[in-house]
Design an enzyme around this catalytic site. Sequence first.
Site, mmCIF file in Angstrom:
data_model
loop_
_atom_site.group_PDB
_atom_site.id
_atom_site.type_symbol
_atom_site.label_atom_id
_atom_site.label_comp_id
_atom_site.label_asym_id
_atom_site.label_seq_id
_atom_site.Cartn_x
_atom_site.Cartn_y
_atom_site.Cartn_z
ATOM 1 N N HIS A 281 0.859 -1.193 0.000
ATOM 2 C CA HIS A 281 0.000 0.000 0.000
ATOM 3 C C HIS A 281 0.886 1.231 0.000
ATOM 4 O O HIS A 281 1.943 1.248 0.633
ATOM 5 C CB HIS A 281 -0.896 0.023 1.253
ATOM 6 C CG HIS A 281 -2.076 0.928 1.107
ATOM 7 N ND1 HIS A 281 -1.997 2.277 1.339
ATOM 8 C CD2 HIS A 281 -3.340 0.671 0.746
ATOM 9 C CE1 HIS A 281 -3.187 2.815 1.135
ATOM 10 N NE2 HIS A 281 -4.024 1.878 0.763
ATOM 11 N N ASP B 294 -7.884 -5.396 -0.035
ATOM 12 C CA ASP B 294 -8.329 -6.269 -1.134
ATOM 13 C C ASP B 294 -7.918 -7.721 -0.960
ATOM 14 O O ASP B 294 -8.293 -8.566 -1.774
ATOM 15 C CB ASP B 294 -7.747 -5.746 -2.453
ATOM 16 C CG ASP B 294 -8.338 -4.395 -2.797
ATOM 17 O OD1 ASP B 294 -7.573 -3.464 -3.093
ATOM 18 O OD2 ASP B 294 -9.579 -4.275 -2.715
HETATM 19 C C1 SDX Z 1 -6.228 0.019 -2.899
HETATM 20 O O1 SDX Z 1 -4.443 4.493 -2.035
HETATM 21 C C2 SDX Z 1 -5.415 3.901 -1.391
HETATM 22 O O2 SDX Z 1 -5.818 4.258 -0.321
HETATM 23 C C3 SDX Z 1 -5.997 2.716 -2.162
HETATM 24 C C4 SDX Z 1 -7.010 1.861 -1.389
HETATM 25 C C5 SDX Z 1 -8.291 2.615 -1.111
HETATM 26 O O3 SDX Z 1 -9.012 2.202 -0.196
HETATM 27 O O4 SDX Z 1 -8.638 3.524 -1.908
HETATM 28 O O5 SDX Z 1 -6.438 1.431 -0.167
HETATM 29 C C6 SDX Z 1 -7.406 0.630 -2.210
HETATM 30 O O6 SDX Z 1 -5.975 0.365 -4.030
HETATM 31 C C7 SDX Z 1 -5.352 -0.952 -2.141
HETATM 32 C C8 SDX Z 1 -4.119 -1.430 -2.992
HETATM 33 C C9 SDX Z 1 -4.596 -2.560 -3.909
HETATM 34 N N1 SDX Z 1 -3.510 -2.905 -4.868
HETATM 35 C C10 SDX Z 1 -2.890 -4.101 -4.786
HETATM 36 O O7 SDX Z 1 -3.056 -4.908 -3.873
HETATM 37 C C11 SDX Z 1 -1.937 -4.381 -5.968
HETATM 38 C C12 SDX Z 1 -0.601 -4.915 -5.442
HETATM 39 N N2 SDX Z 1 0.084 -3.811 -4.726
HETATM 40 C C13 SDX Z 1 0.950 -2.986 -5.443
HETATM 41 O O8 SDX Z 1 0.904 -2.908 -6.791
HETATM 42 C C14 SDX Z 1 1.501 -1.796 -4.656
HETATM 43 O O9 SDX Z 1 1.782 -2.229 -3.406
HETATM 44 C C15 SDX Z 1 0.634 -0.558 -4.596
HETATM 45 C C16 SDX Z 1 0.211 -0.088 -5.946
HETATM 46 C C17 SDX Z 1 -0.590 -0.801 -3.774
HETATM 47 C C18 SDX Z 1 1.452 0.549 -3.914
HETATM 48 O O10 SDX Z 1 2.519 0.800 -4.767
HETATM 49 P P1 SDX Z 1 3.617 1.932 -4.411
HETATM 50 O O11 SDX Z 1 3.282 2.663 -3.184
HETATM 51 O O12 SDX Z 1 3.860 2.736 -5.643
HETATM 52 O O13 SDX Z 1 4.857 1.065 -4.044
HETATM 53 P P2 SDX Z 1 5.968 0.624 -5.052
HETATM 54 O O14 SDX Z 1 5.349 0.088 -6.301
HETATM 55 O O15 SDX Z 1 6.940 1.741 -5.162
HETATM 56 O O16 SDX Z 1 6.630 -0.615 -4.283
HETATM 57 C C19 SDX Z 1 7.690 -0.423 -3.367
HETATM 58 C C20 SDX Z 1 8.493 -1.724 -3.447
HETATM 59 C C21 SDX Z 1 8.897 -2.087 -4.889
HETATM 60 O O17 SDX Z 1 10.078 -2.899 -4.797
HETATM 61 P P3 SDX Z 1 11.549 -2.155 -4.952
HETATM 62 O O18 SDX Z 1 11.502 -1.375 -6.251
HETATM 63 O O19 SDX Z 1 11.711 -1.282 -3.747
HETATM 64 O O20 SDX Z 1 12.541 -3.307 -5.002
HETATM 65 O O21 SDX Z 1 7.675 -2.826 -3.004
HETATM 66 C C22 SDX Z 1 7.464 -3.733 -4.082
HETATM 67 C C23 SDX Z 1 7.788 -2.987 -5.361
HETATM 68 O O22 SDX Z 1 8.229 -3.888 -6.382
HETATM 69 N N3 SDX Z 1 6.052 -4.121 -4.031
HETATM 70 C C24 SDX Z 1 5.617 -5.366 -4.208
HETATM 71 C C25 SDX Z 1 4.220 -5.286 -4.018
HETATM 72 N N4 SDX Z 1 3.864 -4.020 -3.751
HETATM 73 C C26 SDX Z 1 5.015 -3.303 -3.762
HETATM 74 N N5 SDX Z 1 6.261 -6.512 -4.510
HETATM 75 C C27 SDX Z 1 5.485 -7.620 -4.619
HETATM 76 N N6 SDX Z 1 4.118 -7.645 -4.443
HETATM 77 C C28 SDX Z 1 3.468 -6.495 -4.143
HETATM 78 N N7 SDX Z 1 2.140 -6.492 -3.977
#
Ligand code: SDX
Length: 430
Positions: A307, A365
């Site tokens: 998140h 989710d």
């Molecule tokens: C919702 O914003 C809100 O409030 C949203 C929400 C709401 O109620 O409105 O809470 C609802 O959208 C919840 C989120 C649902 N999405 C998912 O579950 C999809 C999977 N999660 C990700 O794609 C990700 O975690 C996000 C999009 C939710 C957040 O992404 P960020 O903040 O841009 O984080 P990032 O992509 O920069 O990740 C940081 C690191 C990265 O690795 P490094 O580059 O540091 O090596 O963490 C890793 C990412 O690759 N990472 C994950 C991951 N999420 C982040 N690695 C594996 N699996 C994951 N799910």
Amino acid sequence: MTEKRTAQLNVNGKDLELAVKSPTLGPDVVDISKLYAQADVFTFDPGFTSTASCESAITFIDGDKGELLHRGYAIGELASKSHYLEVCYLLLYGELPTAQQLEDFTNRVTNHTMLHEQMMQFYRGFRRDAHPMAIVCGVVGAMSAFYHDSTDVNDPWQREVASIRMIAKLPTITAWAYKYSVGQPFVYPSNDLDYASNFLRMCFAVPAEEYVVDPILSRAMDRIFTLHADHEQNASTSTVRLAGSSGANPFACIAAGVACLWGPAHGGANEAALNMLREIGSVDRIPEYIAKAKDKDDPFRLMGFGHRVYKNFDPRAKVMKESADEVLALLGVENNPTLQVAKELEKIALEDPYFVERKLYPNVDFYSGIILDAMGFPTSMFTPIFALSRTVGWIAQWKEMIADEKQKIGRPRQLYTGAAHRDYVDVENR
Ligand code: SDX
């Protein structure tokens, strides 16, 4: 008199003093609204990781503590002691309602659940296999073609009418999208049912037999609505605010929010998470998927994990996990293999340094799909139910923005890295 606090910035040889503003809760903000005028520079923050886009009094998230407050009330308390329409009132008007206020509000919503009869024709235009989110997005936008008496955003009364209409009609629109996809006749709303029971009946009742709402499912449905109601300036809420800042009518703004929510990185993650859990299928395949999630060369991510704000457990996921245990046990499916895979996946991930270092926890989710699946919904209905639930949050945030005299059209700038000016070259000379 509170002391005037400032931040000093030296840029391109200019010394600037920027006002520092303190919130009720959360980090201070540095006011850069005059920066371009004073120093001819922009700030650069793709994804808005360090940017507050607005002032708001509706919802607060403490990502480090894993706390979520709606008008100061903790989500755990609201989920256990309140119910969705009361939370709607709280989000819209800022205070918990008295018994009379709640009764009046409930009656206003109940008496607006029917759609203009002609709107039913829209559904016939979609292919039967259309994703319900496509239908919901289209029909919500089409509301502006039917409810002209509530599209003037400058009229507080019309804003109020449009708000009640959308909160009241989204369950009908969403249920009919489901009915259309399964080829069953639409079920009209019933005014003698509560909000969640009415939605369940419109989804699952058929003319061939009496439908009796199961109170367990109704309570679980209402709790899911409450857990998804609002969440600060997430992507879809920011979309609604930006659309609203141009003066677009309220139905168009909410349709824009629905469209944004659909993405798998946002509200579409609940559908993607259940599909992922099903693809994993059994506990012994979890290591393979954990490895994929950690592999930088593999686009796969653990859906329902991570998140932007929460760097601790999403408090909604905690309530959802408890609710999943309770609902599945009451439905007699506590040995649901998908729930077992989800729990084991969570356990393994939270012990893995990759997830621990990046503070990746289950979000709202991760478990919601397991409950919705057990309740009889297809995965394609998970995000439409999220959209239905979040409509009140979008509306509350949109109303707050419209009522703010300081608000102006949102118009970000950019860091331009394209070609500098160059002259046109005729095709024969290229
Ligand atoms: C919702 O914003 C809100 O409030 C949203 C929400 C709401 O109620 O409105 O809470 C609802 O959208 C919840 C989120 C649902 N999405 C998912 O579950 C999809 C999977 N999660 C990700 O794609 C990700 O975690 C996000 C999009 C939710 C957040 O992404 P960020 O903040 O841009 O984080 P990032 O992509 O920069 O990740 C940081 C690191 C990265 O690795 P490094 O580059 O540091 O090596 O963490 C890793 C990412 O690759 N990472 C994950 C991951 N999420 C982040 N690695 C594996 N699996 C994951 N799910």
